[in-house]
Scaffold this active site. Structure first.
Site, mmCIF file in Angstrom:
data_model
loop_
_atom_site.group_PDB
_atom_site.id
_atom_site.type_symbol
_atom_site.label_atom_id
_atom_site.label_comp_id
_atom_site.label_asym_id
_atom_site.label_seq_id
_atom_site.Cartn_x
_atom_site.Cartn_y
_atom_site.Cartn_z
ATOM 1 N N THR A 143 -6.665 0.119 -5.570
ATOM 2 C CA THR A 143 -6.878 -0.047 -4.124
ATOM 3 C C THR A 143 -8.149 0.657 -3.656
ATOM 4 O O THR A 143 -8.461 1.771 -4.097
ATOM 5 C CB THR A 143 -5.665 0.535 -3.360
ATOM 6 O OG1 THR A 143 -4.481 -0.070 -3.856
ATOM 7 C CG2 THR A 143 -5.779 0.300 -1.872
ATOM 8 N N GLY A 148 -7.024 -3.959 -0.462
ATOM 9 C CA GLY A 148 -5.682 -3.487 -0.785
ATOM 10 C C GLY A 148 -4.893 -4.581 -1.483
ATOM 11 O O GLY A 148 -4.849 -4.666 -2.710
ATOM 12 N N ILE A 174 -4.290 6.662 -4.108
ATOM 13 C CA ILE A 174 -3.994 6.665 -5.536
ATOM 14 C C ILE A 174 -2.920 7.710 -5.881
ATOM 15 O O ILE A 174 -3.132 8.923 -5.713
ATOM 16 C CB ILE A 174 -5.289 6.911 -6.366
ATOM 17 C CG1 ILE A 174 -6.367 5.898 -5.944
ATOM 18 C CG2 ILE A 174 -4.995 6.825 -7.869
ATOM 19 C CD1 ILE A 174 -5.943 4.437 -5.948
ATOM 20 N N GLY A 358 25.785 9.655 10.898
ATOM 21 C CA GLY A 358 25.560 10.022 12.305
ATOM 22 C C GLY A 358 24.396 11.002 12.415
ATOM 23 O O GLY A 358 23.420 10.897 11.665
ATOM 24 N N GLU A 382 2.384 -1.241 -5.268
ATOM 25 C CA GLU A 382 2.512 -2.248 -6.334
ATOM 26 C C GLU A 382 2.670 -3.666 -5.758
ATOM 27 O O GLU A 382 3.335 -4.516 -6.332
ATOM 28 C CB GLU A 382 3.711 -1.951 -7.239
ATOM 29 C CG GLU A 382 3.542 -0.707 -8.066
ATOM 30 C CD GLU A 382 2.434 -0.864 -9.073
ATOM 31 O OE1 GLU A 382 1.360 -0.291 -8.802
ATOM 32 O OE2 GLU A 382 2.614 -1.544 -10.073
#
Ligand SMILES: Cc1cc2nc3c(=O)[nH]c(=O)nc-3n(C[C@H](O)[C@H](O)[C@H](O)COP(=O)(O)OP(=O)(O)OC[C@H]3O[C@@H](n4cnc5c(N)ncnc54)[C@H](O)[C@@H]3O)c2cc1C
Length: 400
Positions: A143, A148, A174, A358, A382
């Protein structure tokens, strides 16, 4: 041919064609991984790494010593010669016990599989043995700030000069970026190539190479025990021998790597979902409101039933993808289904687990909020959920 005649002609076919059970060895691996995680993944230690955003080095080293790192690597490179399936069992067991510790430890060898699949003997010996032994951490740089989901063009360039490559560019997001001992980097080696992805190569860069610097990308939602780095390459010179496989085949190598690594991510997702479910189940059997245990309300029972059905469905598809891979039937469609579905189930189950807890579910101490925050990345790294759908659709429809 009628079925009875087929079975007579092909004896044994009907009895052994499908078997959903783990074999004895796989059961033993699953048990050993779960026992290791129960013994070593101390909750307080996990919370400390979460708060300080530090990699659990001690536990990772132990995992390496015991053979859990790179269990799917051949023995000559320190692995156990098992398949992606057995690796998925280990990853699932680790993440079930603790999402943060499980993810960070299972990603310590991230991308080293590219060297295993495409590297030469010298590279495998130098880089893989320390990784499987829990002595070195790897990372994979694909990337970039401007690329991307679409890695068909890389701004990071590698120019051949005599017996070296000179690398310039920036990689971002990375995993292990600031702590890894080496990174496999996808670079544009031929800027004139058409299409552009036919001019990309994977090159190994060691941590101390002059001109190579890294910085943390900053605070993130989850997986806080993994480092996420921005890597800068400023006239970084590496020997031409650091090229992994063939020049200009890098894009294809990375896609093949994704077929494998997406199964590991899907196994992380499965472990997270199961771990969040385990905690919710235990809590609803303990906590009482309106004079009843939460588990006695039918609405709670239905929630638990829905959660477990989703987990079991995810497990089937993820195990099938892993099994298929080990049979040599690499199927990007199935892998993408496993990652996409597993990731969604992890997010939905962890979300419902918080609901069942909760207000306590919203607190760090009760863990399910951490499982929820750690689950979300399953749908992003990925390849995002949408990119998995694109892969499934293109396998289904081809070029229209
Ligand atoms: C914590 C973390 C760890 C990471 N680790 C690594 C790593 O180790 N190595 C590495 O190389 N990268 C890593 N990444 C990067 C990750 O793989 C990318 O963030 C991801 O692939 C998406 O790219 P992007 O962020 O640029 O989003 P973009 O590609 O800009 O996408 C933005 C949105 O548009 C959608 N989109 C994009 N294209 C299409 C399309 N064709 N059709 C439909 N929708 C589309 C996406 O699905 C997404 O929803 C990591 C990221 C994070 C956050």
């Amino acid at each position: 041919m009628p079925l009875w005649l087929f079975l007579t002609v092909c004896p044994g076919v009907g009895s052994c064609s499908v078997d959903f059970r783990l074999n004895k060895e796989q059961e033993a691996i699953q048990k050993a991984a779960a026992e290791f995680a129960r013994g070593e993944f101390d909750k307080e230690i996990a919370l400390e790494h979460e708060r300080t955003h530090t990699f659990p080095e001690k536990i990772w080293k132990k995992a390496g010593e015991l053979g859990f790192m790179g269990i799917h690597f051949p023995e000559e490179y320190g692995g156990q010669a098992y398949g992606i399936f057995e690796n998925a069992l280990v990853v699932e067991a680790f993440c079930r016990q603790d999402s943060g510790l499980g993810i960070s430890i299972s990603l310590a060898d991230f991308s080293s599989e590219i060297i295993l699949r495409f590297g030469n003997e010298a590279q495998k010996e130098k880089y893989l043995i320390p990784v499987t032994g829990g002595k070195a951490i790897s990372s994979g740089g694909f990337t970039e700030p401007d690329h991307g989901s679409d890695i068909t063009l890389m701004n990071t360039s590698a120019t051949r000069e005599a017996d070296e490559y000179v690398i310039n560019g920036v990689k971002t997001f990375i995993t292990n970026g600031t702590i890894s001992d080496f990174v496999v980097v996808l670079c544009q080696t031929d800027p004139e190539a058409k299409p552009t992805y036919r001019g990309q190569s994977v090159i190994i860069v060691d941590r101390d190479t002059p001109g190579f610097s890294r910085a943390d990308v900053g605070e993130k939602m989850g997986i806080k025990m993994t480092s996420t780095g921005e890597l800068s390459f400023n006239d970084v010179r590496v020997p031409a021998a650091n090229l992994v496989g063939e020049e200009n085949r890098g894009f294809y190598q990375v896609l093949e790597f994704f077929d494998e690594s997406r199964i590991e991510i899907a196994a992380q997702a499965l472990g997270i979902a199961q771990g969040a479910f385990d905690r919710a189940l235990a809590y609803t059997k303990e906590r009482a409101q309106f004079g009843k245990k939460l588990a006695q309300f039918q609405v709670t029972q239905h929630k638990l039933a829905d959660m477990l059905t989703k987990i079991e469905t995810a497990r089937l598809i993820i195990y099938k993808a892993a099994w298929n891979y080990d049979q040599g039937n690499v199927d990007p469609m199935l892998t993408s289904m496993a990652k996409m579905y597993g990731g969604r189930v992890a997010v939905e189950v962890a979300d419902e687990a918080i609901q069942l807890f909760g207000g306590y579910g919203y607190m760090l101490e009760y863990e399910v909020e951490r499982f929820y925050r750690d689950a979300k990345i399953m749908e992003i790294y990925e390849g995002t959920r949408e990119i998995q759908k694109n892969t499934i659709a293109s396998a289904l429809l081809g070029k229209l």
